[in-house]
Design a protein around this motif. Sequence first.
Motif, PDB file in Angstrom:
ATOM      1  N   LEU A 193     -65.522 -19.543  61.761  1.00  0.00           N
ATOM      2  CA  LEU A 193     -64.076 -19.458  61.581  1.00  0.00           C
ATOM      3  C   LEU A 193     -63.518 -20.747  61.004  1.00  0.00           C
ATOM      4  N   GLY A 194     -62.444 -20.616  60.223  1.00  0.00           N
ATOM      5  CA  GLY A 194     -61.716 -21.798  59.804  1.00  0.00           C
ATOM      6  C   GLY A 194     -60.985 -22.396  60.996  1.00  0.00           C
ATOM      7  N   LEU A 195     -60.776 -23.682  60.989  1.00  0.00           N
ATOM      8  CA  LEU A 195     -60.107 -24.360  62.093  1.00  0.00           C
ATOM      9  C   LEU A 195     -58.871 -25.084  61.568  1.00  0.00           C
ATOM     10  N   GLN A 196     -57.762 -24.978  62.313  1.00  0.00           N
ATOM     11  CA  GLN A 196     -56.590 -25.752  61.961  1.00  0.00           C
ATOM     12  C   GLN A 196     -56.902 -27.239  62.129  1.00  0.00           C
ATOM     13  N   ALA A 197     -56.302 -28.046  61.277  1.00  0.00           N
ATOM     14  CA  ALA A 197     -56.507 -29.484  61.401  1.00  0.00           C
ATOM     15  C   ALA A 197     -56.111 -29.939  62.798  1.00  0.00           C
ATOM     16  N   HIS A 198     -56.936 -30.774  63.400  1.00  0.00           N
ATOM     17  CA  HIS A 198     -56.745 -31.148  64.800  1.00  0.00           C
ATOM     18  C   HIS A 198     -57.401 -32.500  65.062  1.00  0.00           C
ATOM     19  N   THR A 199     -57.022 -33.113  66.153  1.00  0.00           N
ATOM     20  CA  THR A 199     -57.778 -34.241  66.678  1.00  0.00           C
ATOM     21  C   THR A 199     -58.716 -33.709  67.748  1.00  0.00           C
ATOM     22  N   ASP A 200     -59.870 -34.317  67.886  1.00  0.00           N
ATOM     23  CA  ASP A 200     -60.875 -33.836  68.834  1.00  0.00           C
ATOM     24  C   ASP A 200     -60.589 -34.338  70.254  1.00  0.00           C
ATOM     25  N   ASN A 225     -64.746 -29.576  54.180  1.00  0.00           N
ATOM     26  CA  ASN A 225     -64.076 -30.410  55.173  1.00  0.00           C
ATOM     27  C   ASN A 225     -62.701 -30.823  54.671  1.00  0.00           C
ATOM     28  N   MET A 226     -61.785 -30.989  55.602  1.00  0.00           N
ATOM     29  CA  MET A 226     -60.417 -31.332  55.255  1.00  0.00           C
ATOM     30  C   MET A 226     -59.906 -32.353  56.250  1.00  0.00           C
ATOM     31  N   VAL A 227     -59.137 -33.323  55.761  1.00  0.00           N
ATOM     32  CA  VAL A 227     -58.517 -34.314  56.637  1.00  0.00           C
ATOM     33  C   VAL A 227     -57.031 -34.396  56.316  1.00  0.00           C
ATOM     34  N   VAL A 228     -56.247 -34.693  57.352  1.00  0.00           N
ATOM     35  CA  VAL A 228     -54.794 -34.828  57.241  1.00  0.00           C
ATOM     36  C   VAL A 228     -54.397 -36.083  57.994  1.00  0.00           C
ATOM     37  N   ASP A 229     -53.560 -36.903  57.383  1.00  0.00           N
ATOM     38  CA  ASP A 229     -53.107 -38.128  58.030  1.00  0.00           C
ATOM     39  C   ASP A 229     -52.020 -37.795  59.046  1.00  0.00           C
ATOM     40  N   GLY A 230     -52.367 -37.844  60.331  1.00  0.00           N
ATOM     41  CA  GLY A 230     -51.400 -37.544  61.374  1.00  0.00           C
ATOM     42  C   GLY A 230     -50.231 -38.511  61.387  1.00  0.00           C
ATOM     43  N   PHE A 231     -50.469 -39.764  61.006  1.00  0.00           N
ATOM     44  CA  PHE A 231     -49.373 -40.732  60.938  1.00  0.00           C
ATOM     45  C   PHE A 231     -48.371 -40.336  59.856  1.00  0.00           C
ATOM     46  N   ARG A 232     -48.876 -39.881  58.710  1.00  0.00           N
ATOM     47  CA  ARG A 232     -47.965 -39.443  57.647  1.00  0.00           C
ATOM     48  C   ARG A 232     -47.219 -38.186  58.072  1.00  0.00           C
ATOM     49  N   LEU A 280     -46.190 -46.669  65.858  1.00  0.00           N
ATOM     50  CA  LEU A 280     -46.946 -45.425  65.923  1.00  0.00           C
ATOM     51  C   LEU A 280     -48.412 -45.759  66.139  1.00  0.00           C
ATOM     52  N   VAL A 281     -48.971 -45.348  67.284  1.00  0.00           N
ATOM     53  CA  VAL A 281     -50.336 -45.761  67.623  1.00  0.00           C
ATOM     54  C   VAL A 281     -51.294 -44.595  67.836  1.00  0.00           C
ATOM     55  N   GLY A 282     -50.802 -43.356  67.936  1.00  0.00           N
ATOM     56  CA  GLY A 282     -51.726 -42.266  68.176  1.00  0.00           C
ATOM     57  C   GLY A 282     -51.116 -40.896  67.974  1.00  0.00           C
ATOM     58  N   ILE A 283     -51.969 -39.956  67.603  1.00  0.00           N
ATOM     59  CA  ILE A 283     -51.605 -38.546  67.464  1.00  0.00           C
ATOM     60  C   ILE A 283     -52.598 -37.729  68.269  1.00  0.00           C
ATOM     61  N   ARG A 284     -52.091 -36.794  69.076  1.00  0.00           N
ATOM     62  CA  ARG A 284     -52.943 -35.793  69.736  1.00  0.00           C
ATOM     63  C   ARG A 284     -52.396 -34.428  69.357  1.00  0.00           C
ATOM     64  N   PHE A 285     -53.194 -33.679  68.613  1.00  0.00           N
ATOM     65  CA  PHE A 285     -52.739 -32.373  68.164  1.00  0.00           C
ATOM     66  C   PHE A 285     -53.944 -31.449  68.116  1.00  0.00           C
ATOM     67  N   ASN A 286     -53.940 -30.430  68.974  1.00  0.00           N
ATOM     68  CA  ASN A 286     -55.042 -29.478  69.022  1.00  0.00           C
ATOM     69  C   ASN A 286     -54.532 -28.213  69.694  1.00  0.00           C
ATOM     70  N   ASN A 287     -54.182 -27.213  68.879  1.00  0.00           N
ATOM     71  CA  ASN A 287     -53.586 -25.996  69.441  1.00  0.00           C
ATOM     72  C   ASN A 287     -54.552 -25.255  70.357  1.00  0.00           C
ATOM     73  N   ARG A 288     -55.867 -25.418  70.129  1.00  0.00           N
ATOM     74  CA  ARG A 288     -56.849 -24.703  70.959  1.00  0.00           C
ATOM     75  C   ARG A 288     -56.896 -25.241  72.378  1.00  0.00           C
ATOM     76  N   SER A 289     -56.529 -26.503  72.542  1.00  0.00           N
ATOM     77  CA  SER A 289     -56.702 -27.159  73.833  1.00  0.00           C
ATOM     78  C   SER A 289     -55.388 -27.474  74.537  1.00  0.00           C
ATOM     79  N   LEU A 290     -54.268 -27.041  73.965  1.00  0.00           N
ATOM     80  CA  LEU A 290     -52.981 -27.310  74.599  1.00  0.00           C
ATOM     81  C   LEU A 290     -52.831 -26.447  75.848  1.00  0.00           C
ATOM     82  N   ALA A 342     -60.444 -30.783  59.797  1.00  0.00           N
ATOM     83  CA  ALA A 342     -60.560 -29.323  59.847  1.00  0.00           C
ATOM     84  C   ALA A 342     -61.678 -28.919  58.903  1.00  0.00           C
ATOM     85  N   ARG A 343     -61.920 -27.624  58.859  1.00  0.00           N
ATOM     86  CA  ARG A 343     -62.838 -27.104  57.855  1.00  0.00           C
ATOM     87  C   ARG A 343     -62.353 -25.729  57.450  1.00  0.00           C
ATOM     88  N   LYS A 344     -62.662 -25.393  56.216  1.00  0.00           N
ATOM     89  CA  LYS A 344     -62.371 -24.060  55.726  1.00  0.00           C
ATOM     90  C   LYS A 344     -63.386 -23.084  56.336  1.00  0.00           C
TER      91      LYS A 344
END
Length: 380
Positions: A193-200, A225-232, A280-290, A342-344
Amino acid sequence: MTTLTVHDNGKYIAIQTQGKSTRFHAIWLRDNAWDSATRAVGNGQRLLALRDIPADTSIASAVIEGDIVTLTFAPEAKTVDYPLAWLMDNAYDTAASTGTGWTGSAVKTWDSGLMADVPVGDFAKVSTDDHALSGWLANVARYGFAKLENGPVTDMALMKVVDLFGYVRETNYGRHFEVRTEVNPTNLAFTGLGLQAHTDNPYRDPVPSLQVLYCLESSAAGGENMVVDGFRAAERLREENQDWFDVLSQYCARFEYAGEDDVILRSRRPMIELSPDGELVGIRFNNRSLAAVTDVPFDKMDSYYAAYRRLGEIIDDPDMEVTFRLNPGESFVVDNTRVLHARKAYSGAGTRWFQGCYADKDGLLSKLAGLQARTLEAAE
């Protein structure tokens, strides 16, 4: 011309240079003395606790000659020399940062425009050339990720990547984990499966601050593979709606993982993490683990979910992503406190085998600082 004046009965000094005045308190200066009675010669660690320094410390005399500032402290009658350059490099009499969500000068936020210049290093070069290694590590620190090409296509080669800068952080997944399609997987990462961009691992406290992913086989269609800048992404949210940025940074989310026997991991941290001065020092974003969000007041919950939704939409925006395909022998390191990955989706045909592991950013930053210091010493 540089001049020095003593103020408030020795409570502080002011150094005037290039039309600017910079102040330093007596107690700060005494605590930061670098003489052999105050600091260990070998490692620079303090030999004195603050309780050993008189609370009424003041500056009895101050002289500047060339690049050296010489101060005598009362009541100890102790004289200490300070390099002027060191004082200026560590000055704290500066304008306070205003607002929230600012980043330091060493951080470069980015979007899909970075696709034209993805930070990359050559495995053989960074393994044998300190200059190449320093440049590659600097890119990880600046952009939050970097690729590595032309590595060996051998089982556990990812450990050679970690050896370049630090140590593996072992978790309940072991020293490393395999990423390929499995039947009845314990984690969605092990499916096609494709995964939404997330932090582990946002459910850990602290989270692993680096992740390494290494490609050994990649003949399946898709799976880029895909990366997104959480700070941006956080900057964009702040630019669009300050209230939404504030609600995600001021209230904690809860994250949980309980996918294995006897493993229940939980954390309570904001999705957007700021230091006390608003950095800004950190991002936590993971819909699977919320987990259920329970730390937001009733009258803020609607706004919280609107902000959460919008942050997810920004993260999903193709204009935010940098996408690349890893071929066998290629890997990338990602700052898991900042950059989402993430990954496609990929098909069941062919093979796709990655190995991954976690490490900690302090090791990478320490290695980078050591290499940079060595370069400076060689230049002097």
